[in-house]
Design a protein around this motif. Structure first.
Motif, short mmCIF file in Angstrom:
data_model
loop_
_atom_site.label_atom_id
_atom_site.label_comp_id
_atom_site.label_asym_id
_atom_site.label_seq_id
_atom_site.Cartn_x
_atom_site.Cartn_y
_atom_site.Cartn_z
N VAL A 159 -16.17 -7.82 -15.03
CA VAL A 159 -16.11 -7.05 -16.28
C VAL A 159 -17.06 -5.85 -16.22
CG1 VAL A 159 -16.65 -7.12 -18.76
CG2 VAL A 159 -15.30 -8.96 -17.73
N LEU A 160 -18.25 -6.05 -15.65
CA LEU A 160 -19.21 -4.95 -15.51
C LEU A 160 -18.67 -3.86 -14.58
CD1 LEU A 160 -22.66 -6.79 -15.23
CD2 LEU A 160 -21.99 -5.17 -17.00
N LYS A 161 -18.06 -4.27 -13.47
CA LYS A 161 -17.48 -3.29 -12.54
C LYS A 161 -16.33 -2.52 -13.19
CE LYS A 161 -18.60 -5.80 -8.26
NZ LYS A 161 -18.03 -6.58 -7.14
N VAL A 162 -15.52 -3.23 -13.97
CA VAL A 162 -14.42 -2.59 -14.69
C VAL A 162 -14.98 -1.55 -15.66
CG1 VAL A 162 -12.58 -2.95 -16.39
CG2 VAL A 162 -12.81 -4.52 -14.46
N ASN A 163 -16.04 -1.92 -16.38
CA ASN A 163 -16.67 -1.01 -17.33
C ASN A 163 -17.23 0.23 -16.64
OD1 ASN A 163 -17.70 -0.37 -20.02
ND2 ASN A 163 -19.72 -0.80 -19.18
N GLN A 164 -17.89 0.04 -15.50
CA GLN A 164 -18.47 1.16 -14.75
C GLN A 164 -17.38 2.11 -14.26
OE1 GLN A 164 -20.58 -1.05 -11.79
NE2 GLN A 164 -22.32 -1.50 -13.12
N ASN A 165 -16.27 1.55 -13.77
CA ASN A 165 -15.17 2.38 -13.29
C ASN A 165 -14.48 3.11 -14.44
OD1 ASN A 165 -14.26 2.03 -10.18
ND2 ASN A 165 -15.33 0.21 -10.88
N TYR A 166 -14.39 2.44 -15.59
CA TYR A 166 -13.78 3.04 -16.79
C TYR A 166 -14.58 4.28 -17.23
CZ TYR A 166 -12.47 3.37 -21.77
OH TYR A 166 -12.06 3.81 -23.00
N GLN A 179 -0.40 -3.58 -20.46
CA GLN A 179 0.95 -3.33 -20.98
C GLN A 179 1.00 -2.13 -21.92
OE1 GLN A 179 3.64 -4.97 -19.71
NE2 GLN A 179 2.00 -5.75 -18.39
N THR A 180 -0.11 -1.85 -22.60
CA THR A 180 -0.12 -0.70 -23.53
C THR A 180 -0.19 0.63 -22.79
OG1 THR A 180 -2.54 -0.84 -23.71
CG2 THR A 180 -1.25 -2.04 -25.35
N LEU A 181 -0.48 0.58 -21.47
CA LEU A 181 -0.60 1.82 -20.70
C LEU A 181 0.74 2.31 -20.17
CD1 LEU A 181 -3.81 0.93 -18.64
CD2 LEU A 181 -3.67 2.19 -20.78
N THR A 182 1.80 1.55 -20.40
CA THR A 182 3.18 1.88 -19.98
C THR A 182 3.24 2.29 -18.51
OG1 THR A 182 2.97 4.15 -20.85
CG2 THR A 182 3.85 2.48 -22.35
N SER A 183 3.51 3.58 -18.22
CA SER A 183 3.74 4.03 -16.85
C SER A 183 2.48 3.97 -15.98
CB SER A 183 4.30 5.45 -16.83
OG SER A 183 3.40 6.35 -17.45
N ASP A 184 1.29 3.91 -16.61
CA ASP A 184 0.04 3.83 -15.85
C ASP A 184 -0.33 2.40 -15.50
OD1 ASP A 184 -0.40 6.59 -15.91
OD2 ASP A 184 -1.30 6.47 -17.90
N SER A 185 0.46 1.44 -15.96
CA SER A 185 0.11 0.03 -15.82
C SER A 185 -0.06 -0.40 -14.36
CB SER A 185 1.17 -0.84 -16.50
OG SER A 185 0.89 -2.20 -16.32
N GLU A 186 0.91 -0.06 -13.51
CA GLU A 186 0.87 -0.51 -12.11
C GLU A 186 -0.37 -0.01 -11.39
OE1 GLU A 186 3.52 -0.45 -7.98
OE2 GLU A 186 3.87 1.06 -9.53
N ALA A 187 -0.66 1.28 -11.50
CA ALA A 187 -1.82 1.86 -10.82
C ALA A 187 -3.12 1.22 -11.30
CB ALA A 187 -1.85 3.37 -11.04
N ASN A 188 -3.22 0.95 -12.60
CA ASN A 188 -4.44 0.37 -13.14
C ASN A 188 -4.64 -1.07 -12.71
OD1 ASN A 188 -6.11 1.89 -15.62
ND2 ASN A 188 -4.16 2.83 -15.10
N ILE A 189 -3.55 -1.83 -12.60
CA ILE A 189 -3.66 -3.22 -12.13
C ILE A 189 -4.05 -3.26 -10.66
CG2 ILE A 189 -2.27 -5.24 -11.52
CD1 ILE A 189 -3.26 -5.30 -14.35
N LEU A 190 -3.50 -2.36 -9.86
CA LEU A 190 -3.87 -2.30 -8.44
C LEU A 190 -5.34 -1.93 -8.28
CD1 LEU A 190 -0.67 -0.62 -6.95
CD2 LEU A 190 -1.44 -2.97 -6.56
N LYS A 191 -5.83 -1.00 -9.09
CA LYS A 191 -7.25 -0.64 -9.06
C LYS A 191 -8.10 -1.82 -9.50
CE LYS A 191 -10.91 2.02 -8.83
NZ LYS A 191 -11.45 2.46 -7.52
N LEU A 192 -7.65 -2.56 -10.51
CA LEU A 192 -8.36 -3.75 -10.97
C LEU A 192 -8.46 -4.77 -9.85
CD1 LEU A 192 -7.74 -6.85 -12.31
CD2 LEU A 192 -9.67 -5.52 -13.11
N LYS A 193 -7.36 -4.98 -9.12
CA LYS A 193 -7.38 -5.92 -7.99
C LYS A 193 -8.37 -5.47 -6.92
CE LYS A 193 -2.68 -7.82 -8.33
NZ LYS A 193 -1.36 -7.95 -7.65
N GLU A 194 -8.45 -4.16 -6.70
CA GLU A 194 -9.39 -3.63 -5.73
C GLU A 194 -10.83 -3.90 -6.17
OE1 GLU A 194 -9.44 0.48 -3.29
OE2 GLU A 194 -10.04 0.72 -5.39
N ILE A 195 -11.10 -3.68 -7.45
CA ILE A 195 -12.44 -3.92 -8.01
C ILE A 195 -12.82 -5.39 -7.89
CG2 ILE A 195 -13.77 -3.96 -10.17
CD1 ILE A 195 -12.15 -1.46 -11.01
#
Length: 275
Positions: free
Chosen positions: A156-163, A217-233
């Motif tokens: 969660v901290l890494k997600v916050n820092q990247n956000y 899911q609320t990010l619509t077309s950006d969803s895939e890229a954000n999930i892949l980045k999350l997996k990387e994090i």
């Protein structure tokens, strides 16, 4: 006056506060159906606004210029300073009420709660002395849950820092799509509420991924890229995911190079080929 989540407010609403932030200290309003000017000169009055860099649709949030120029602007990530350990601990403290295994220890003794968290985090060999009258099963359950809570907290901290880092970057400088998933207290609470002592690392990884898949899911077309980045994090990128993520970044960088070139006309197509 404290106004939260201003990224959901219209700019017209926020602009109403501009006159309060300069020398006028006046604001027009309506009270009981009649227009009224509120004069706050000389009065001890403060307006505090808080918000996130992105709106719920994933669009970048912009504070009206005239308001931003008259205000003191702070980024939570910048003002933490030497209190980062307390900030990390606050993510766990805030989630106590969401998990019964954490509540059992904290409700009897907060010093025991902090000592056990420190015991798990520092991986000490000696169990700390506890002041509460806890049964061994409750202590064992607490330790098991805290171990998984710390794993989730770190993600969660890494997600916050990247956000925050993504929100601060200008689009033309990006090498990958903007990251819009948050690592907030709300995310932490929802994840911790689902932890039980018997869960293993694989189940915790699945829990994190499932939560953020739902959030994306609320990010619509950006969803895939954000999930892949999350997996990387989170260190969960499979080979197929890594290949897809590299492909997305390659296309993103290509499109960034073509920014400003109209590829719908013949001249634009020639320029694109030359690039």
């Amino acid at each position: 006056l404290y106004i939260d989540d201003i990224q959901h407010c219209s700019s017209e609403f926020l602009q109403k506060f501009i006159s309060l932030a300069d020398g006028q200290r006046k604001m027009d309003g309506i009270f009981e159906g009649e227009s009224k000017t509120y004069d706050l000169r000389g009065k001890r009055f403060c307006v505090i606004m808080a918000g996130n860099p992105y709106t719920e649709s994933g669009e970048k949030f912009q504070i009206p210029d005239m308001l931003a120029n008259r205000a003191d602007v702070y980024n939570l990530g910048d003002v933490i300073g030497g209190s980062d350990t307390l900030f990390k601990l606050s993510l766990i403290e805030n989630a106590i009420v969401e998990n019964p295994y954490l509540q059992k220890i904290a409700s009897k003794s907060f010093p025991d709660f902090y000592n056990l968290v420190d015991y798990v985090e520092t991986k000490r060999e000696m169990m700390p002395d506890l002041e509460g009258n806890h049964i061994q099963q409750d202590i064992d359950d607490f330790i098991a849950v805290i171990k998984n809570t710390l794993s989730i907290r770190n993600v969660v901290l890494k997600v916050n820092q990247n956000y925050i880092a993504s929100a601060a970057m200008q689009d033309s400088y990006r090498t990958e799509p903007s990251f819009k998933l948050q690592g907030s207290y709300r995310d932490m609470n929802k994840l911790v509420s689902q932890i039980v002592p018997l869960m293993n690392k694989k189940e915790i990884s699945e829990l994190i991924l499932t939560h953020y898949e739902s959030e994306s899911q609320t990010l619509t077309s950006d969803s895939e890229a954000n999930i892949l980045k999350l997996k990387e994090i989170a260190g969960q990128l499979a080979d197929s995911d890594r290949e897809r993520w590299e492909h997305i970044k390659e296309i993103f960088n290509k499109n960034n190079k073509f920014a400003g070139i109209d590829q719908n006309n013949q001249t634009g197509q020639v320029l694109a080929q030359l690039v």
